[in-house]
Scaffold this motif. Sequence first.
Motif, PDB file in Angstrom:
ATOM      1  N   LEU A  45       9.920  -3.573  -4.865  1.00  0.00           N
ATOM      2  CA  LEU A  45       9.255  -3.721  -3.579  1.00  0.00           C
ATOM      3  C   LEU A  45       9.592  -5.075  -2.962  1.00  0.00           C
ATOM      4  CD1 LEU A  45       7.202  -2.852  -1.406  1.00  0.00           C
ATOM      5  CD2 LEU A  45       5.422  -3.884  -2.843  1.00  0.00           C
ATOM      6  N   LEU A  46      10.160  -5.041  -1.761  1.00  0.00           N
ATOM      7  CA  LEU A  46      10.395  -6.242  -0.957  1.00  0.00           C
ATOM      8  C   LEU A  46       9.956  -5.913   0.469  1.00  0.00           C
ATOM      9  CD1 LEU A  46      13.921  -7.435  -2.196  1.00  0.00           C
ATOM     10  CD2 LEU A  46      11.684  -8.388  -2.790  1.00  0.00           C
ATOM     11  N   ASP A  47       8.678  -6.119   0.751  1.00  0.00           N
ATOM     12  CA  ASP A  47       8.056  -5.760   2.025  1.00  0.00           C
ATOM     13  C   ASP A  47       8.773  -6.438   3.195  1.00  0.00           C
ATOM     14  OD1 ASP A  47       6.353  -5.227   4.152  1.00  0.00           O
ATOM     15  OD2 ASP A  47       4.590  -6.132   3.232  1.00  0.00           O
ATOM     16  N   LEU A  48       9.390  -5.635   4.052  1.00  0.00           N
ATOM     17  CA  LEU A  48      10.108  -6.183   5.202  1.00  0.00           C
ATOM     18  C   LEU A  48       9.149  -6.805   6.199  1.00  0.00           C
ATOM     19  CD1 LEU A  48      12.970  -6.367   6.611  1.00  0.00           C
ATOM     20  CD2 LEU A  48      12.202  -4.394   7.934  1.00  0.00           C
ATOM     21  N   ASN A  49       8.097  -6.086   6.576  1.00  0.00           N
ATOM     22  CA  ASN A  49       7.157  -6.582   7.584  1.00  0.00           C
ATOM     23  C   ASN A  49       6.349  -7.768   7.091  1.00  0.00           C
ATOM     24  OD1 ASN A  49       8.044  -4.620   9.361  1.00  0.00           O
ATOM     25  ND2 ASN A  49       6.333  -3.234   8.966  1.00  0.00           N
ATOM     26  N   GLY A  50       6.089  -7.834   5.809  1.00  0.00           N
ATOM     27  CA  GLY A  50       5.300  -8.926   5.245  1.00  0.00           C
ATOM     28  C   GLY A  50       6.107 -10.190   4.967  1.00  0.00           C
ATOM     29  N   GLY A  51       7.422 -10.126   5.144  1.00  0.00           N
ATOM     30  CA  GLY A  51       8.272 -11.299   4.955  1.00  0.00           C
ATOM     31  C   GLY A  51       8.878 -11.434   3.578  1.00  0.00           C
ATOM     32  N   ASP A  52       8.493 -10.572   2.641  1.00  0.00           N
ATOM     33  CA  ASP A  52       9.034 -10.664   1.282  1.00  0.00           C
ATOM     34  C   ASP A  52      10.543 -10.439   1.257  1.00  0.00           C
ATOM     35  OD1 ASP A  52       6.403 -10.989   0.491  1.00  0.00           O
ATOM     36  OD2 ASP A  52       6.178  -8.921  -0.214  1.00  0.00           O
ATOM     37  N   PHE A  53      11.014  -9.500   2.069  1.00  0.00           N
ATOM     38  CA  PHE A  53      12.441  -9.194   2.082  1.00  0.00           C
ATOM     39  C   PHE A  53      13.246 -10.393   2.570  1.00  0.00           C
ATOM     40  CE2 PHE A  53      16.350  -7.697   4.007  1.00  0.00           C
ATOM     41  CZ  PHE A  53      16.888  -6.956   2.974  1.00  0.00           C
TER      42      PHE A  53
ATOM     43  N   HIS B 253       6.556   5.647  -4.936  1.00  0.00           N
ATOM     44  CA  HIS B 253       7.854   5.013  -4.701  1.00  0.00           C
ATOM     45  C   HIS B 253       8.887   5.628  -5.640  1.00  0.00           C
ATOM     46  CE1 HIS B 253       5.786   2.734  -7.856  1.00  0.00           C
ATOM     47  NE2 HIS B 253       6.987   2.614  -8.390  1.00  0.00           N
ATOM     48  N   LEU B 254      10.142   5.405  -5.339  1.00  0.00           N
ATOM     49  CA  LEU B 254      11.187   5.914  -6.215  1.00  0.00           C
ATOM     50  C   LEU B 254      11.162   5.151  -7.527  1.00  0.00           C
ATOM     51  CD1 LEU B 254      14.284   6.492  -3.897  1.00  0.00           C
ATOM     52  CD2 LEU B 254      12.413   8.039  -4.442  1.00  0.00           C
ATOM     53  N   ASP B 255      11.282   5.885  -8.610  1.00  0.00           N
ATOM     54  CA  ASP B 255      11.245   5.292  -9.941  1.00  0.00           C
ATOM     55  C   ASP B 255      12.310   4.202 -10.066  1.00  0.00           C
ATOM     56  OD1 ASP B 255      10.452   4.936 -12.568  1.00  0.00           O
ATOM     57  OD2 ASP B 255      11.636   6.611 -13.328  1.00  0.00           O
TER      58      ASP B 255
ATOM     59  N   ALA C  74       0.830  -1.204   0.000  1.00  0.00           N
ATOM     60  CA  ALA C  74       0.000   0.000   0.000  1.00  0.00           C
ATOM     61  C   ALA C  74       0.868   1.259   0.000  1.00  0.00           C
ATOM     62  CB  ALA C  74      -0.942   0.007   1.202  1.00  0.00           C
ATOM     63  N   GLU C  75       1.928   1.261   0.807  1.00  0.00           N
ATOM     64  CA  GLU C  75       2.834   2.407   0.839  1.00  0.00           C
ATOM     65  C   GLU C  75       3.532   2.575  -0.514  1.00  0.00           C
ATOM     66  OE1 GLU C  75       4.348   2.595   5.459  1.00  0.00           O
ATOM     67  OE2 GLU C  75       5.071   0.942   4.208  1.00  0.00           O
TER      68      GLU C  75
ATOM     69  N   ALA D 264      15.440  12.995  -2.023  1.00  0.00           N
ATOM     70  CA  ALA D 264      16.257  14.208  -1.973  1.00  0.00           C
ATOM     71  C   ALA D 264      17.728  13.905  -2.236  1.00  0.00           C
ATOM     72  CB  ALA D 264      16.103  14.896  -0.615  1.00  0.00           C
ATOM     73  N   SER D 265      18.236  12.836  -1.655  1.00  0.00           N
ATOM     74  CA  SER D 265      19.670  12.561  -1.778  1.00  0.00           C
ATOM     75  C   SER D 265      20.056  11.945  -3.119  1.00  0.00           C
ATOM     76  CB  SER D 265      20.149  11.669  -0.630  1.00  0.00           C
ATOM     77  OG  SER D 265      19.556  10.399  -0.695  1.00  0.00           O
ATOM     78  N   THR D 266      19.130  11.212  -3.751  1.00  0.00           N
ATOM     79  CA  THR D 266      19.443  10.569  -5.022  1.00  0.00           C
ATOM     80  C   THR D 266      18.926  11.341  -6.238  1.00  0.00           C
ATOM     81  OG1 THR D 266      17.400   9.269  -5.038  1.00  0.00           O
ATOM     82  CG2 THR D 266      19.353   8.260  -3.982  1.00  0.00           C
ATOM     83  N   GLN D 267      17.990  12.253  -5.987  1.00  0.00           N
ATOM     84  CA  GLN D 267      17.328  13.008  -7.055  1.00  0.00           C
ATOM     85  C   GLN D 267      16.524  12.091  -7.978  1.00  0.00           C
ATOM     86  OE1 GLN D 267      17.388  16.569  -7.162  1.00  0.00           O
ATOM     87  NE2 GLN D 267      18.101  16.011  -5.124  1.00  0.00           N
ATOM     88  N   ILE D 268      16.084  10.947  -7.455  1.00  0.00           N
ATOM     89  CA  ILE D 268      15.220  10.037  -8.212  1.00  0.00           C
ATOM     90  C   ILE D 268      13.784  10.428  -7.948  1.00  0.00           C
ATOM     91  CG2 ILE D 268      14.454   7.639  -8.503  1.00  0.00           C
ATOM     92  CD1 ILE D 268      17.299   6.769  -7.686  1.00  0.00           C
ATOM     93  N   GLU D 269      12.993  10.483  -8.997  1.00  0.00           N
ATOM     94  CA  GLU D 269      11.602  10.921  -8.926  1.00  0.00           C
ATOM     95  C   GLU D 269      10.737   9.896  -8.199  1.00  0.00           C
ATOM     96  OE1 GLU D 269       8.019  12.224 -12.003  1.00  0.00           O
ATOM     97  OE2 GLU D 269       9.907  11.481 -12.793  1.00  0.00           O
ATOM     98  N   VAL D 270       9.781  10.402  -7.404  1.00  0.00           N
ATOM     99  CA  VAL D 270       8.766   9.553  -6.774  1.00  0.00           C
ATOM    100  C   VAL D 270       7.631   9.401  -7.786  1.00  0.00           C
ATOM    101  CG1 VAL D 270       7.107   9.327  -4.884  1.00  0.00           C
ATOM    102  CG2 VAL D 270       9.380  10.292  -4.437  1.00  0.00           C
ATOM    103  N   VAL D 271       7.288   8.157  -8.092  1.00  0.00           N
ATOM    104  CA  VAL D 271       6.226   7.861  -9.067  1.00  0.00           C
ATOM    105  C   VAL D 271       5.185   6.968  -8.420  1.00  0.00           C
ATOM    106  CG1 VAL D 271       7.775   8.101 -11.056  1.00  0.00           C
ATOM    107  CG2 VAL D 271       7.487   5.865  -9.990  1.00  0.00           C
ATOM    108  N   GLN D 272       4.031   6.850  -9.088  1.00  0.00           N
ATOM    109  CA  GLN D 272       2.966   5.957  -8.584  1.00  0.00           C
ATOM    110  C   GLN D 272       2.742   4.817  -9.533  1.00  0.00           C
ATOM    111  OE1 GLN D 272      -0.581   8.004  -7.447  1.00  0.00           O
ATOM    112  NE2 GLN D 272       0.476   9.191  -5.916  1.00  0.00           N
TER     113      GLN D 272
END
Length: 120
Positions: free
Chosen positions: A55-63, A49-51, A43-44, A112-120
Amino acid sequence: MKRSLLAIAAAVFLVTSIAGCSTASETVELSADTILIDVRTPAEYGAGHLDGATLLDLNGGDFAAALPTLDPAAEYAVYCKSGNRSGQAVAMMEDAGFENVIDLGSIDEAAASTQIEVVQ
């Protein structure tokens, strides 16, 4: 005398702690081969997310499930919502022998630090 020394020590500690946590003002240069990992929930991630991030959800166990399949010789940059989960993920990677891992902190700090765009 003791109070003033204690106050000075506390102020120095506070200033160095705040300065040590700030990553948004630093520029992070990622190579074209760096693998960008978002350890937030689906959902987050869906909300933005950064372009190019995986996604590897840490809390969901995917990571944890994906960790044994990741190349320990590759370069990784990890971020989350606040910096907490990315720190946990980076620690897990380092414990597993990964040497080229960057904790980008929160998504805002990472953008901010990478200058990578946040996309949906």
